[in-house]
Motif scaffolding. Sequence first.
Motif, PDB file in Angstrom:
ATOM      1  N   SER A 172       0.814  -1.086   0.111  1.00  0.00           N
ATOM      2  CA  SER A 172       0.111   0.026   0.034  1.00  0.00           C
ATOM      3  C   SER A 172       0.863   1.374  -0.099  1.00  0.00           C
ATOM      4  N   ARG A 173       1.904   1.125   0.805  1.00  0.00           N
ATOM      5  CA  ARG A 173       2.983   2.315   0.748  1.00  0.00           C
ATOM      6  C   ARG A 173       3.471   2.622  -0.480  1.00  0.00           C
ATOM      7  N   ILE A 174       4.011   1.723  -1.152  1.00  0.00           N
ATOM      8  CA  ILE A 174       4.477   1.692  -2.474  1.00  0.00           C
ATOM      9  C   ILE A 174       3.554   2.346  -3.542  1.00  0.00           C
ATOM     10  N   LYS A 175       2.320   1.972  -3.362  1.00  0.00           N
ATOM     11  CA  LYS A 175       1.286   2.637  -4.335  1.00  0.00           C
ATOM     12  C   LYS A 175       1.056   4.293  -3.983  1.00  0.00           C
ATOM     13  N   GLY A 176       1.409   4.532  -2.822  1.00  0.00           N
ATOM     14  CA  GLY A 176       1.234   5.998  -2.385  1.00  0.00           C
ATOM     15  C   GLY A 176       0.144   6.355  -1.420  1.00  0.00           C
ATOM     16  N   GLU A 177      -0.319   5.099  -1.097  1.00  0.00           N
ATOM     17  CA  GLU A 177      -1.633   5.080   0.052  1.00  0.00           C
ATOM     18  C   GLU A 177      -1.024   5.673   1.293  1.00  0.00           C
ATOM     19  N   ARG A 178      -1.752   6.298   1.925  1.00  0.00           N
ATOM     20  CA  ARG A 178      -1.373   6.846   3.325  1.00  0.00           C
ATOM     21  C   ARG A 178      -1.931   5.761   4.356  1.00  0.00           C
ATOM     22  N   GLY A 192      16.754 -14.931  18.054  1.00  0.00           N
ATOM     23  CA  GLY A 192      15.401 -15.086  18.353  1.00  0.00           C
ATOM     24  C   GLY A 192      14.422 -13.977  18.083  1.00  0.00           C
ATOM     25  N   GLU A 193      13.452 -14.238  18.852  1.00  0.00           N
ATOM     26  CA  GLU A 193      12.433 -13.029  18.256  1.00  0.00           C
ATOM     27  C   GLU A 193      12.525 -11.840  19.357  1.00  0.00           C
ATOM     28  N   ARG A 194      12.109 -10.835  18.555  1.00  0.00           N
ATOM     29  CA  ARG A 194      12.212  -9.465  19.263  1.00  0.00           C
ATOM     30  C   ARG A 194      11.038  -8.307  18.704  1.00  0.00           C
ATOM     31  N   TRP A 195      10.599  -7.612  19.976  1.00  0.00           N
ATOM     32  CA  TRP A 195       9.639  -6.885  19.455  1.00  0.00           C
ATOM     33  C   TRP A 195      10.215  -5.262  19.072  1.00  0.00           C
ATOM     34  N   VAL A 196       9.675  -4.765  17.819  1.00  0.00           N
ATOM     35  CA  VAL A 196      10.318  -3.486  17.298  1.00  0.00           C
ATOM     36  C   VAL A 196       9.109  -2.785  17.141  1.00  0.00           C
ATOM     37  N   ILE A 197       9.359  -1.365  16.915  1.00  0.00           N
ATOM     38  CA  ILE A 197       8.181  -0.344  16.110  1.00  0.00           C
ATOM     39  C   ILE A 197       8.967  -0.292  14.780  1.00  0.00           C
ATOM     40  N   ILE A 198       8.076  -0.293  13.650  1.00  0.00           N
ATOM     41  CA  ILE A 198       8.682   0.040  12.399  1.00  0.00           C
ATOM     42  C   ILE A 198       7.838   1.427  12.141  1.00  0.00           C
ATOM     43  N   SER A 199       8.848   2.305  11.656  1.00  0.00           N
ATOM     44  CA  SER A 199       8.476   4.053  11.286  1.00  0.00           C
ATOM     45  C   SER A 199       8.776   3.953   9.939  1.00  0.00           C
ATOM     46  N   PRO A 200       7.871   3.303   8.945  1.00  0.00           N
ATOM     47  CA  PRO A 200       8.265   3.448   7.425  1.00  0.00           C
ATOM     48  C   PRO A 200       7.715   4.907   6.657  1.00  0.00           C
ATOM     49  N   ARG A 201       8.512   4.896   5.497  1.00  0.00           N
ATOM     50  CA  ARG A 201       8.288   6.479   4.605  1.00  0.00           C
ATOM     51  C   ARG A 201       8.451   5.917   3.293  1.00  0.00           C
ATOM     52  N   ARG A 202       7.777   6.343   2.483  1.00  0.00           N
ATOM     53  CA  ARG A 202       7.875   5.933   1.043  1.00  0.00           C
ATOM     54  C   ARG A 202       8.795   7.413   0.423  1.00  0.00           C
ATOM     55  N   ILE A 203       9.746   6.749  -0.301  1.00  0.00           N
ATOM     56  CA  ILE A 203      10.655   7.567  -0.741  1.00  0.00           C
ATOM     57  C   ILE A 203      11.224   7.569  -2.278  1.00  0.00           C
ATOM     58  N   GLU A 204      11.800   8.187  -2.974  1.00  0.00           N
ATOM     59  CA  GLU A 204      12.511   7.763  -4.270  1.00  0.00           C
ATOM     60  C   GLU A 204      13.960   7.178  -4.021  1.00  0.00           C
TER      61      GLU A 204
END
Length: 414
Positions: A172-178, A192-204
């Motif tokens: 969805s993000r690649i398509k430009g949807e917010r 092993g397993e680990r909890w994280v927070i992902i903060s993604p941004r669409r860029i060129e």
Amino acid sequence: MGYEILDEINFPIIVIEDFTIIYANKKFTELFGNAVGKKCYEVIHATASPPSFCAILNLISGGKGEEEFYEPNLKRWFFVKVSRIDSRFLHLIVDITEKIELLKKVEEKEKFYRTLLEIAVPIFIVQNGVFVYVNSQFSELLGYAKEELLGKSPFEFVHPEDREKVKRRYESRIKGERLDEDYPIRILTKSGERWVIISPRRIEYNGNPAVLGVVYDLDEHIRQRNIVLTLHRLLRHDLKNALSAALMSLELLKEGQMSLEKVENSIRKALEIVEHSKIEELKPVDLAELAERASDNIDAEIVIKGNCVILADDSLFSVFNNIFENAVKHGKASRIEVTIEKKGRDCEIRIADNGIGVPEELKEKIFEGYSATGSGIGLKAVREIVRNFNGNIWIEDRPGGGAVFVIRFKDCVI
């Protein structure tokens, strides 16, 4: 040959023959002074002979006849373009100081952002469904070398239960949807397993759409939260015991069966438990001293041998205090021997008592909240505190009777 027409051009221009300036227009004279009759390299480069990067030499050897030079008196950068006219060379000189300064600023910014990407937080870039960039922090978080990650699908490193959600958000993000910018997921690291927070941004990236992700490690926040919960639970448990003892002492005081001094000691102990249950920054902790303080008002002979100084906090006071009280109250011990020994970077504590011991079937259960004797809640919290400082705790039998609580802190001695 008349070069006067060149005086109207607003760029410095000179004509050179045999490295001697035979003409200089007004702009050149304005910047560099009267130079006619002088050697060009003396005027432009302040050298006794033509430098290796001289534009004339470059042109003669088949090059483009170009050079850049810095004039220290003017504090300006210039670009020189040489054209050949028979045996003479016409030099067109352009001030490129602003261009050079702009390039420097761009380079500095690029260097700054490259450095930022490497040292700030874990960062990755995904394009066409694979990693095309990962910084050192991200590589360290996952436990793989950069070469092992580049070209791989990021979804391989996402927990199976979170994988579809992450895929949908990426597409969805690649398509430009917010979408909501930040969200928690579980990643699969080498350890092993680990909890994280992902903060993604669409860029060129290289002219094509991509997703840049910034990763925030949640494990440390979860660990800190668990420390808070553990200490609160332990505080309630210890404080209840201490205040119950204080109330009983007050009753005995009323009946004339206990001195005021013992009542004061009981209340003082309750206050000390509150003091040592505060959440603090890690600091050097003297374990022998802490064990000595925790032994106050314990109705048993307590001997402390050896010592270690480790990086922890005073919540370890409750570890010693709980084990001592458990040995006396539930183990019926009259003597406790504490041995603290440094083993390389590790520290081992052995707390041996001469009580009735712990049955084999209960040695693990009492650390899991089992409370047939009322001691389980405190010892469960004890294990959690020990684990918060990269340690472990277990029970062994003492030769001749009794129990030995063994605590091993790993890689902590300072």
